[in-house]
Write an enzyme that holds these catalytic residues in place. Structure first.
Site, short mmCIF file in Angstrom:
data_model
loop_
_atom_site.label_atom_id
_atom_site.label_comp_id
_atom_site.label_asym_id
_atom_site.label_seq_id
_atom_site.Cartn_x
_atom_site.Cartn_y
_atom_site.Cartn_z
N ASP A 35 15.32 -14.16 40.62
CA ASP A 35 15.13 -15.03 41.79
C ASP A 35 14.10 -14.37 42.70
OD1 ASP A 35 15.78 -17.34 43.39
OD2 ASP A 35 16.84 -16.00 44.74
N GLU A 67 13.12 -9.44 47.19
CA GLU A 67 12.96 -9.87 48.57
C GLU A 67 12.09 -8.86 49.31
OE1 GLU A 67 12.68 -11.45 52.03
OE2 GLU A 67 13.70 -12.59 50.44
N ASN A 127 7.42 -6.37 46.96
CA ASN A 127 6.48 -7.48 47.05
C ASN A 127 6.30 -8.01 45.62
OD1 ASN A 127 4.29 -9.20 47.28
ND2 ASN A 127 3.02 -7.77 48.43
N ASP A 135 8.14 -19.22 51.64
CA ASP A 135 7.42 -19.35 52.91
C ASP A 135 6.17 -20.19 52.67
OD1 ASP A 135 6.02 -19.00 55.31
OD2 ASP A 135 6.84 -16.98 55.58
N LYS A 182 -1.21 -22.72 57.18
CA LYS A 182 -2.66 -22.71 57.41
C LYS A 182 -3.42 -22.37 56.12
CE LYS A 182 -2.10 -21.33 62.25
NZ LYS A 182 -2.34 -20.28 63.27
N ASP A 195 11.22 -27.92 50.26
CA ASP A 195 11.37 -29.11 51.10
C ASP A 195 10.04 -29.53 51.71
OD1 ASP A 195 11.28 -26.81 52.61
OD2 ASP A 195 12.76 -27.46 54.09
#
Length: 211
Positions: free
Chosen positions: A40, A65, A92, A118, A122, A154
Site C-alpha cells: 500500500d 508512508e 519516499n 495527495d 497546481k 475522489d
C-alpha cells in the site's frame, strides 16, 4: 488510539526525503515471509492495512508512508494488536522501491494499492504526485504476472492521470469494461473512501493487471 498531529502535505522532492532506504530483512519483518505481499503506497495512518491484515491473515501487508510520525504510530498499533503479517516503513516511495525490494523473496509482490494520494493541484507541482512513470516501471519490475494494482481517488483528474501512467506502460493492462469500477473489489474501504461516499460524492476507481 490517540492521533498524532502531522503535516497533511509533504513535498517528496525535498532534500530530506531523498535518502534511500535500506533493504528490508523480510525474515524479521514477517512471521511467514513467503506469503503473498500486498503493498500500500501512501498508507497514511495505516488503518486500512490494519483491517486488511486482520481480514486476510494468509497475506503479508506492507505500508509505505512519507510522514514518519504516522509510521511510528501505525507500527505501535500493529504491535498492540499482535499482527505478524503487517509492517509499515517510513520512506519516499518514488525513490525507495528498488532498494526496499532488492531482497524481496521472488514472486512475493502480488497486489498494490494507491488510494487517494495527495493531488498536488497546481501544474507546477505535478512532479510531486506519487504516480510517476518511474514508479510504474519499478512496480512492473517487482509485481508478479497476474498481480494487480488498484487505484482510487475522489478527484477525477488525479484518477485519470494515474490510469494514464499505468496504461502507458506495456507491462499493464486495465481490467473491466467501463471507465471506472462501480465498486471497490477489496474487502476493506479506506477512511477517506467512506467519508467521500457518505457525502454522496463519487470515487474514481480502476484496476490494472501485470501482464
Amino acid at each position: 488510539m490517540a492521533f498524532v498531529r502531522v503535516r497533511q502535505h509533504v513535498n517528496p522532492l525535498a532534500h530530506k526525503y531523498q535518502t534511500l532506504i535500506n533493504p528490508l530483512d523480510w525474515e524479521k519483518v514477517y512471521a511467514q515471509p513467503n506469503q503473498p505481499l500486498h503493498l500500500d503506497i501512501g498508507s497514511a495512518r495505516g488503518r486500512f492495512l490494519l483491517s486488511m491484515a486482520k481480514t486476510e491473515p494468509n497475506w503479508n501487508f506492507l505500508g509505505l508512508e512519507i510522514r514518519e510520525p504516522l509510521v511510528v504510530e501505525a507500527n505501535k498499533w500493529r504491535d498492540e494488536l499482535g499482527l505478524t503479517n503487517l509492517h509499515y516503513v517510513f520512506c519516499n516511495a518514488n525513490n525507495s522501491l528498488r532498494s526496499l525490494f532488492s531482497s524481496l523473496p521472488q514472486g512475493s509482490l502480488q497486489r498494490v494499492t494507491i488510494q487517494f494520494p495527495d493531488p498536488w493541484f497546481k501544474n507546477r507541482h505535478a512532479k510531486r504526485r506519487v504516480v510517476q512513470p518511474e514508479l510504474v516501471a519499478e512496480l512492473a519490475e517487482f509485481l508478479v504476472p497476474g498481480g494487480i494494482v488498484f487505484l482510487q481517488s475522489d478527484i477525477e483528474f488525479v484518477a485519470v492521470e494515474m490510469c494514464d501512467r499505468f496504461a502507458e506502460n506495456f507491462a499493464f493492462q486495465k481490467l473491466g469494461t467501463g471507465k471506472w469500477l462501480p465498486e471497490n473489489p477489496l474487502p476493506v474501504p479506506t477512511e477517506r473512501e467512506m467519508v467521500t461516499i457518505n457525502k454522496g460524492e463519487p470515487v474514481y476507481r480502476a484496476l490494472f493487471e501485470r501482464v
